[in-house]
Scaffold this motif. Structure first.
Motif, PDB file in Angstrom:
ATOM      1  N   LEU A   4      -2.654 -12.410   4.279  1.00  0.00           N
ATOM      2  CA  LEU A   4      -2.602 -10.938   4.391  1.00  0.00           C
ATOM      3  C   LEU A   4      -3.496 -10.210   3.396  1.00  0.00           C
ATOM      4  CD1 LEU A   4       1.031  -9.568   4.840  1.00  0.00           C
ATOM      5  CD2 LEU A   4      -0.766  -9.785   6.548  1.00  0.00           C
ATOM      6  N   HIS A   5      -4.035 -10.924   2.429  1.00  0.00           N
ATOM      7  CA  HIS A   5      -4.770 -10.254   1.350  1.00  0.00           C
ATOM      8  C   HIS A   5      -5.979 -11.108   0.976  1.00  0.00           C
ATOM      9  CE1 HIS A   5      -4.403  -8.399  -2.987  1.00  0.00           C
ATOM     10  NE2 HIS A   5      -5.649  -8.407  -2.548  1.00  0.00           N
ATOM     11  N   CYS A   6      -7.162 -10.678   1.442  1.00  0.00           N
ATOM     12  CA  CYS A   6      -8.358 -11.498   1.238  1.00  0.00           C
ATOM     13  C   CYS A   6      -9.591 -10.601   1.124  1.00  0.00           C
ATOM     14  CB  CYS A   6      -8.507 -12.469   2.418  1.00  0.00           C
ATOM     15  SG  CYS A   6      -9.821 -13.670   2.207  1.00  0.00           S
ATOM     16  N   HIS A   7     -10.331 -10.776   0.059  1.00  0.00           N
ATOM     17  CA  HIS A   7     -11.571 -10.015  -0.136  1.00  0.00           C
ATOM     18  C   HIS A   7     -12.707 -10.852   0.439  1.00  0.00           C
ATOM     19  CE1 HIS A   7      -9.646  -7.095  -2.957  1.00  0.00           C
ATOM     20  NE2 HIS A   7      -8.787  -8.107  -3.032  1.00  0.00           N
ATOM     21  N   ILE A   8     -12.916 -10.726   1.731  1.00  0.00           N
ATOM     22  CA  ILE A   8     -13.895 -11.587   2.408  1.00  0.00           C
ATOM     23  C   ILE A   8     -15.098 -10.817   2.920  1.00  0.00           C
ATOM     24  CG2 ILE A   8     -12.786 -11.433   4.700  1.00  0.00           C
ATOM     25  CD1 ILE A   8     -13.493 -14.693   4.577  1.00  0.00           C
ATOM     26  N   LEU A   9     -15.016  -9.482   2.917  1.00  0.00           N
ATOM     27  CA  LEU A   9     -16.147  -8.702   3.427  1.00  0.00           C
ATOM     28  C   LEU A   9     -17.264  -8.692   2.385  1.00  0.00           C
ATOM     29  CD1 LEU A   9     -14.199  -5.728   5.032  1.00  0.00           C
ATOM     30  CD2 LEU A   9     -15.257  -7.674   6.198  1.00  0.00           C
ATOM     31  N   PRO A  10     -18.465  -9.132   2.758  1.00  0.00           N
ATOM     32  CA  PRO A  10     -19.531  -9.248   1.761  1.00  0.00           C
ATOM     33  C   PRO A  10     -20.052  -7.885   1.305  1.00  0.00           C
ATOM     34  CG  PRO A  10     -20.359  -9.795   3.944  1.00  0.00           C
ATOM     35  CD  PRO A  10     -18.879  -9.573   4.088  1.00  0.00           C
ATOM     36  N   SER A  79      -6.886  -3.103   3.845  1.00  0.00           N
ATOM     37  CA  SER A  79      -7.410  -2.622   2.567  1.00  0.00           C
ATOM     38  C   SER A  79      -6.391  -2.934   1.486  1.00  0.00           C
ATOM     39  CB  SER A  79      -7.665  -1.105   2.612  1.00  0.00           C
ATOM     40  OG  SER A  79      -6.432  -0.422   2.758  1.00  0.00           O
ATOM     41  N   GLU A  80      -6.838  -2.910   0.264  1.00  0.00           N
ATOM     42  CA  GLU A  80      -5.939  -2.990  -0.894  1.00  0.00           C
ATOM     43  C   GLU A  80      -6.120  -1.675  -1.635  1.00  0.00           C
ATOM     44  OE1 GLU A  80      -6.949  -5.918  -3.852  1.00  0.00           O
ATOM     45  OE2 GLU A  80      -4.959  -5.829  -4.759  1.00  0.00           O
ATOM     46  N   VAL A  81      -5.183  -0.771  -1.404  1.00  0.00           N
ATOM     47  CA  VAL A  81      -5.344   0.605  -1.881  1.00  0.00           C
ATOM     48  C   VAL A  81      -4.702   0.778  -3.245  1.00  0.00           C
ATOM     49  CG1 VAL A  81      -5.029   3.037  -1.283  1.00  0.00           C
ATOM     50  CG2 VAL A  81      -5.072   1.326   0.510  1.00  0.00           C
ATOM     51  N   ARG A  82      -5.409   1.372  -4.164  1.00  0.00           N
ATOM     52  CA  ARG A  82      -4.847   1.685  -5.475  1.00  0.00           C
ATOM     53  C   ARG A  82      -3.860   2.847  -5.321  1.00  0.00           C
ATOM     54  NH1 ARG A  82      -6.564   1.109 -10.877  1.00  0.00           N
ATOM     55  NH2 ARG A  82      -7.267  -0.924 -10.167  1.00  0.00           N
ATOM     56  N   ILE A  83      -2.701   2.707  -5.945  1.00  0.00           N
ATOM     57  CA  ILE A  83      -1.706   3.778  -5.895  1.00  0.00           C
ATOM     58  C   ILE A  83      -2.335   5.070  -6.438  1.00  0.00           C
ATOM     59  CG2 ILE A  83      -0.730   3.188  -8.177  1.00  0.00           C
ATOM     60  CD1 ILE A  83       1.504   4.185  -5.283  1.00  0.00           C
ATOM     61  N   CYS A  84      -2.139   6.163  -5.711  1.00  0.00           N
ATOM     62  CA  CYS A  84      -2.753   7.424  -6.143  1.00  0.00           C
ATOM     63  C   CYS A  84      -1.965   8.590  -5.558  1.00  0.00           C
ATOM     64  CB  CYS A  84      -4.215   7.504  -5.681  1.00  0.00           C
ATOM     65  SG  CYS A  84      -4.395   7.457  -3.892  1.00  0.00           S
ATOM     66  N   ASN A 101      -4.595  -2.237  10.986  1.00  0.00           N
ATOM     67  CA  ASN A 101      -4.792  -0.879  11.496  1.00  0.00           C
ATOM     68  C   ASN A 101      -3.604  -0.401  12.320  1.00  0.00           C
ATOM     69  OD1 ASN A 101      -6.409   1.333  11.456  1.00  0.00           O
ATOM     70  ND2 ASN A 101      -7.901   0.586  12.943  1.00  0.00           N
ATOM     71  N   ASN A 102      -2.396  -0.860  11.983  1.00  0.00           N
ATOM     72  CA  ASN A 102      -1.239  -0.521  12.842  1.00  0.00           C
ATOM     73  C   ASN A 102      -0.452   0.694  12.357  1.00  0.00           C
ATOM     74  OD1 ASN A 102       0.402  -1.466  10.755  1.00  0.00           O
ATOM     75  ND2 ASN A 102       0.678  -3.493  11.665  1.00  0.00           N
ATOM     76  N   GLY A 103      -0.855   1.229  11.204  1.00  0.00           N
ATOM     77  CA  GLY A 103      -0.194   2.438  10.700  1.00  0.00           C
ATOM     78  C   GLY A 103       1.216   2.204  10.195  1.00  0.00           C
ATOM     79  N   ARG A 104       1.639   0.941  10.097  1.00  0.00           N
ATOM     80  CA  ARG A 104       3.028   0.645   9.705  1.00  0.00           C
ATOM     81  C   ARG A 104       3.145  -0.008   8.328  1.00  0.00           C
ATOM     82  NH1 ARG A 104       7.069   0.205  13.171  1.00  0.00           N
ATOM     83  NH2 ARG A 104       8.207   0.252  11.202  1.00  0.00           N
ATOM     84  N   TYR A 105       2.158  -0.769   7.934  1.00  0.00           N
ATOM     85  CA  TYR A 105       2.216  -1.467   6.636  1.00  0.00           C
ATOM     86  C   TYR A 105       0.902  -1.246   5.888  1.00  0.00           C
ATOM     87  CZ  TYR A 105       6.292  -4.032   8.378  1.00  0.00           C
ATOM     88  OH  TYR A 105       7.526  -4.371   8.872  1.00  0.00           O
ATOM     89  N   ILE A 106       1.048  -1.032   4.572  1.00  0.00           N
ATOM     90  CA  ILE A 106      -0.160  -0.845   3.762  1.00  0.00           C
ATOM     91  C   ILE A 106      -0.021  -1.624   2.456  1.00  0.00           C
ATOM     92  CG2 ILE A 106       0.693   1.321   2.703  1.00  0.00           C
ATOM     93  CD1 ILE A 106      -2.319   2.259   2.915  1.00  0.00           C
ATOM     94  N   LEU A 107      -1.112  -2.285   2.058  1.00  0.00           N
ATOM     95  CA  LEU A 107      -1.121  -3.083   0.826  1.00  0.00           C
ATOM     96  C   LEU A 107      -1.499  -2.170  -0.343  1.00  0.00           C
ATOM     97  CD1 LEU A 107      -0.920  -6.090  -0.203  1.00  0.00           C
ATOM     98  CD2 LEU A 107      -3.397  -6.193   0.116  1.00  0.00           C
ATOM     99  N   VAL A 108      -0.587  -2.055  -1.313  1.00  0.00           N
ATOM    100  CA  VAL A 108      -0.784  -1.103  -2.419  1.00  0.00           C
ATOM    101  C   VAL A 108      -0.884  -1.863  -3.740  1.00  0.00           C
ATOM    102  CG1 VAL A 108       0.177   0.886  -3.636  1.00  0.00           C
ATOM    103  CG2 VAL A 108       0.544   0.645  -1.168  1.00  0.00           C
TER     104      VAL A 108
END
Ligand SMILES: [Fe+2]
Length: 272
Positions: A4-10, A79-84, A101-108
């Protein structure tokens, strides 16, 4: 398995610098038995913005490259969004990517040393709008390491917790490992992910952590829930089934005075 959490985009953040590294990471993930990974570039932290459309464009480019190179792995937007402040509004306005992109879960993500004032209210606002925050690797946050009961408050509110595979296996140091194991034992964590950044130092590999987790939980089935069923439910936008958390044992006083440094912030400062 699902990562669920991977920085793979170059080139989008401090993950792989180019497509060759992304291809190497994808091959490692496939070899480890990962069928799906979520591209979660750092978002809204002090260095990277990575709005939703930009992430989607790059995910599509990556999918095409994987197909061309016959690498059989699904890639989802995230995305891995910084709390703000105002995070809920940014999610509703589709400025930042939710998981799949389901609008239900977000990685913070929290900063490493503190929990910024107002964090709990921001997370609560997300929950009120039926968006479940998944807290990224709290075992690596100094405040949660010393006051894991703060995490209980957030899970009681409905937040989920993601532990990083290399924290479980000890590659992030003793404090992160002990905290990760404590969260696992007390059922205060729900998914394991790689938080991979490169094919060398931080590869997308889950299996060793799942084995350690199975020993801690006394159940391989329950450990696999954390990399199969629960992440799948999250990607589907469905509710996540998880056992009730167990009460945390207070540290003995002789451990308390032996903390290597004072806590950076106290409880009353953290939550308004
Ligand atoms: Fe990350």
């Amino acid at each position: 398995m699902i990562d669920l959490h991977c920085h793979i985009l170059p080139g989008l953040d401090d993950g792989p610098a180019g497509m060759e590294q992304s291809l190497d990471m994808a091959k490692q993930a496939v070899a480890d038995g990962i069928q799906t990974l979520v591209a979660t570039p750092h978002t809204l932290n002090e260095f990277y913005d990575n709005p939703l459309q930009h992430v989607e464009d790059n995910v599509n480019r990556l999918r095409k490259t994987f197909r061309k190179n016959r690498i059989n792995i699904n890639v989802c937007t995230g995305s891995e969004v910084r709390i703000c402040a105002g995070l809920k509004q940014k999610v509703i306005a589709k400025e930042v990517a939710t998981l799949n992109n389901n609008g239900r879960y977000i990685l913070v993500e929290f900063p490493v040393h503190v929990i910024p004032p107002g964090s709990k209210e921001e997370l609560f606002q997300l929950k009120l709008h039926n968006i479940t925050p998944i807290l990224a690797h709290p075992e690596r946050n100094l405040v949660f390491q010393h006051q894991p009961e703060l995490l209980s408050d957030l899970t009681a509110m409905g937040c989920l917790v993601q532990i990083t595979a290399m924290s479980i296996t000890g590659r992030f140091g003793r404090e992160a490992m002990e905290c990760a194991h404590k969260l696992l034992k007390n059922r205060l964590s729900h998914v394991i992910a790689t938080d991979a950044h490169s094919p060398t130092n931080r590869p997308p590999i889950l299996s060793p952590a799942v084995q350690v987790c199975a020993r801690i939980l006394g159940s391989l089935k329950e450990a696999r829930e954390m990399v199969v069923n629960r992440p799948q439910a999250i990607l589907n936008g469905e509710p996540v089934k998880a056992p009730e958390p167990r009460p945390l044992c207070k540290k003995k006083w002789w451990f308390n005075w032996a903390l290597p440094y004072p806590l950076p912030i106290n409880h009353s400062t953290i939550y308004h």
